[in-house]
Design a protein around this motif. Structure first.
Motif, short mmCIF file in Angstrom:
data_model
loop_
_atom_site.label_atom_id
_atom_site.label_comp_id
_atom_site.label_asym_id
_atom_site.label_seq_id
_atom_site.Cartn_x
_atom_site.Cartn_y
_atom_site.Cartn_z
N ALA A 33 0.86 -1.17 0.00
CA ALA A 33 0.00 0.00 0.00
C ALA A 33 0.89 1.22 0.00
O ALA A 33 2.09 1.10 0.15
CB ALA A 33 -0.90 0.00 1.23
N CYS A 34 0.26 2.40 -0.19
CA CYS A 34 1.07 3.61 -0.24
C CYS A 34 1.48 4.02 1.17
O CYS A 34 0.84 3.67 2.15
CB CYS A 34 0.29 4.74 -0.91
N THR A 35 2.55 4.80 1.24
CA THR A 35 3.02 5.31 2.52
C THR A 35 2.00 6.28 3.10
O THR A 35 1.43 7.10 2.39
CB THR A 35 4.36 6.04 2.31
N SER A 36 1.79 6.19 4.40
CA SER A 36 0.80 7.04 5.03
C SER A 36 1.33 8.45 5.24
O SER A 36 2.52 8.70 5.21
CB SER A 36 0.37 6.44 6.36
N ASP A 37 0.40 9.38 5.47
CA ASP A 37 0.76 10.77 5.71
C ASP A 37 1.17 10.93 7.16
O ASP A 37 0.35 11.13 8.06
CB ASP A 37 -0.46 11.66 5.39
N THR A 38 2.45 10.84 7.44
CA THR A 38 2.92 10.81 8.82
C THR A 38 2.83 12.18 9.49
O THR A 38 2.70 12.26 10.70
CB THR A 38 4.37 10.33 8.87
N SER A 39 2.89 13.24 8.72
CA SER A 39 2.79 14.56 9.36
C SER A 39 1.43 14.75 9.99
O SER A 39 1.29 15.31 11.07
CB SER A 39 3.05 15.66 8.32
N ALA A 249 11.52 5.49 11.48
CA ALA A 249 12.38 6.56 10.95
C ALA A 249 11.74 7.22 9.74
O ALA A 249 11.85 8.44 9.56
CB ALA A 249 13.74 5.98 10.58
N GLU A 250 11.05 6.44 8.93
CA GLU A 250 10.36 7.00 7.76
C GLU A 250 9.21 7.91 8.18
O GLU A 250 8.99 8.97 7.61
CB GLU A 250 9.84 5.86 6.89
N GLN A 251 8.49 7.50 9.22
CA GLN A 251 7.30 8.24 9.63
C GLN A 251 7.62 9.42 10.56
O GLN A 251 6.93 10.44 10.54
CB GLN A 251 6.32 7.29 10.33
N PHE A 252 8.67 9.27 11.38
CA PHE A 252 8.97 10.29 12.39
C PHE A 252 10.47 10.61 12.42
O PHE A 252 11.10 10.54 13.49
CB PHE A 252 8.53 9.81 13.78
#
Length: 525
Positions: A33-39, A249-252
């Motif tokens: 699935a696509c990467t989530s919007d971590t911001s 690390a990718e998300q935060f």
């Protein structure tokens, strides 16, 4: 990956364990699935109530699920436990919640913060790992400088709700089919549907099963970081824990202080490529074990290591049709392969594999079945942790789904890469155990790409790692733009064991002082 992506489809558990051996096992229990919007996730005002909660620390006795866990917890007398509440679905922070079980061993000196650990799996217990790591590192700079903190990820161990697919009695029957992709086991569509329904019913609903992916577990880490009062995260992840850390690390990236990833999973490989590569690693380790065996008298695999796979086939393939007695049960082909694979995680267990193969020549399967028991940490009273069940559910939310045709091609590729595992019979029906899962996987491949603002990280990789190949460690270090520490030797993960002074010093210099090793530096086992 603590990971045993390849958990035998039929699990049996019994037997006894020593506390010293459990520490080693805990540290080796070692995946569209696509990467989530971590911001949006990290800044959502709906998470404030979770970030501001306080942990009520208490004795850990009631957090143990087996007598093995109780025994290991008792070896860490300063360890305390508590719970942290998190949203079951981060898209609905005001909805249902889960409660994570958390353990802390306070620093022996003045702490500079928390060192959060994850031992792998997926499905490995962070509470168990915290106690075992505190034992292994009791005199180390790390436990003097950091509060050592571990948690059972959502769905795992003592966290609530935990993934639960069958009773202990059913598990002991040896008739459980539970894996995301089988090797010798042949499933029907009815079986893959039944296991989903059974897990959903016993775990609290389908929404529980679909909430346990790595991306949600990484979001839980950020809630835990805030609750612990750490402005930034200091993280030590092993095996699958390297995936969990990389996704965090990718998300935060702005919340990372230091991240040491040991026994790295390659973030650029999809499910098929990585599984074939991992099994190839076990074939290499099998051949290394066979060479060790050949150097000793009465090796059951013979004096020529180049023919060891063929000799092993002669010994083990009859089990596909005719299991042999073993302890209080019996040992079939899948269990025998599972026992060998469990022993290949560490060079120290090679003599046990050799003993087990020798016993097969005598129509007994005690030692290989015991290796399965030891790996799964089933206690002598018939209780066992939910490692296999959690691994199944988490992989269903992470891994790519395969059609029946793709599954059959994967199985053929696995046997080509790891011929010692080939049962030598015609097999059909390599169905994906997640084929009826109600939602698509959420991890996505590749992951942890093009991360901006991430501070320097450190990847530790053993050249003879049987399940997370050294090449994957190289690629993860490149992907994160961090440093690589190569360890020459055989085995899967090393840092939490505290047994190698070279690795100990480099890990402490990095995690405490943020000092990376020079480029090209290596250690030896």
């Amino acid at each position: 990956m603590l990971s045993r992506l390849f958990t035998s489809a039929r699990q049996k558990r019994s037997g006894s364990h020593t506390v010293a051996g459990l520490a080693v096992l805990a540290l080796g229990i070692a995946m569209t699935a696509c990467t989530s919007d971590t911001s949006a996730v990290s800044s959502s005002p709906g998470l404030q109530r979770f970030h501001s909660q306080q942990i009520t620390w208490e004795a850990c006795e009631s957090y143990a699920n087996t007598s093995i866990e109780s025994a290991v917890f008792a070896q860490a007398p300063t360890m305390e436990c508590g719970r942290v509440e998190v949203p079951l679905d981060y898209r609905d922070p005001d909805g249902k919640t889960a409660r994570l079980a958390v353990a802390r061993v306070p620093a022996r000196g003045e702490p500079i913060g928390s060192l959060l650990i994850n031992p792998g799996g997926p499905g490995g217990s962070g509470l168990f790992a915290t106690a075992a790591t505190a034992m292994a590192l009791q005199d180390a700079r790390l436990t003097e400088t950091f509060d050592l903190v571990g948690f059972d990820p959502r769905g795992v161990g003592s966290s609530e709700p935990a993934i639960d697919c069958f009773t202990d009695a059913v598990a002991d029957s040896g008739d459980i089919v539970l894996s995301t992709q089988g090797t010798a086991v042949q499933w029907t569509e009815e079986e893959t549907k039944d296991i989903l329904d059974q897990c959903a019913e016993r775990s609290g609903g389908v929404d529980v099963l679909t909430s346990v992916g790595t991306r949600d577990a990484a979001r839980d880490i950020d809630v835990l970081r805030a609750v612990l009062g750490d402005d930034q995260l200091t993280f030590l992840g092993q095996s699958y824990g390297t995936r969990l850390g990389a996704v965090y690390a990718e998300q935060f990236p702005q919340h990372v202080r230091a991240m040491l990833l040991d026994g790295a999973i390659d973030p650029t490989q999809g499910t098929v490529e990585r599984r074939v590569g991992a099994y190839a690693g076990f074939q290499r380790s099998f051949e290394q074990m066979a060479a060790f065996c050949a150097s000793q008298a009465d090796c059951p695999l013979g004096e020529d290591p180049t023919t060891a796979t063929e000799v092993f086939h002669q010994i083990v393939r009859p089990l596909h049709e005719t299991p042999v007695p073993a302890l209080n049960s019996e040992l079939g082909f899948d269990e025998a392969i599972g026992g060998v694979v469990a022993g290949l995680y560490t060079e120290a267990a090679w003599p046990r594999i050799i003993t087990g193969i020798t016993q097969l020549q005598q129509a007994r399967g005690d030692e290989l079945l015991q290796l399965n028991y030891d790996f799964s940490l089933r206690d002598g009273e018939g209780r066992w942790p939910n490692f296999a069940e959690a691994l199944y559910a988490i992989n269903c939310m992470d891994e790519q789904r395969l059609s029946l045709e793709e599954g059959n091609r994967l199985r053929a590729s696995i046997f080509e890469a790891a011929p010692f595992m080939d049962p030598g019979v015609a097999l059909t029906g390599a169905r994906d155990g997640c084929e009826h899962w109600p939602t698509e996987p959420t991890l996505g491949f590749p992951y942890a790409t093009d991360i901006e603002g991430l501070p320097p990280t450190l990847v530790v990789s053993i050249t003879g790692d049987p399940t997370t190949p050294h090449a994957g460690g190289i690629r993860l270090a490149e992907q994160l733009g961090g440093a690589l520490l190569t360890v020459d030797g055989e085995g899967h993960t090393i840092v939490m064991a505290g047994t190698n002074q070279c690795v100990n010093e480099i890990a402490a210099d990095y995690l405490i002082d943020l000092e990376l090793p020079p480029e090209g530096v290596s250690c030896e086992l």
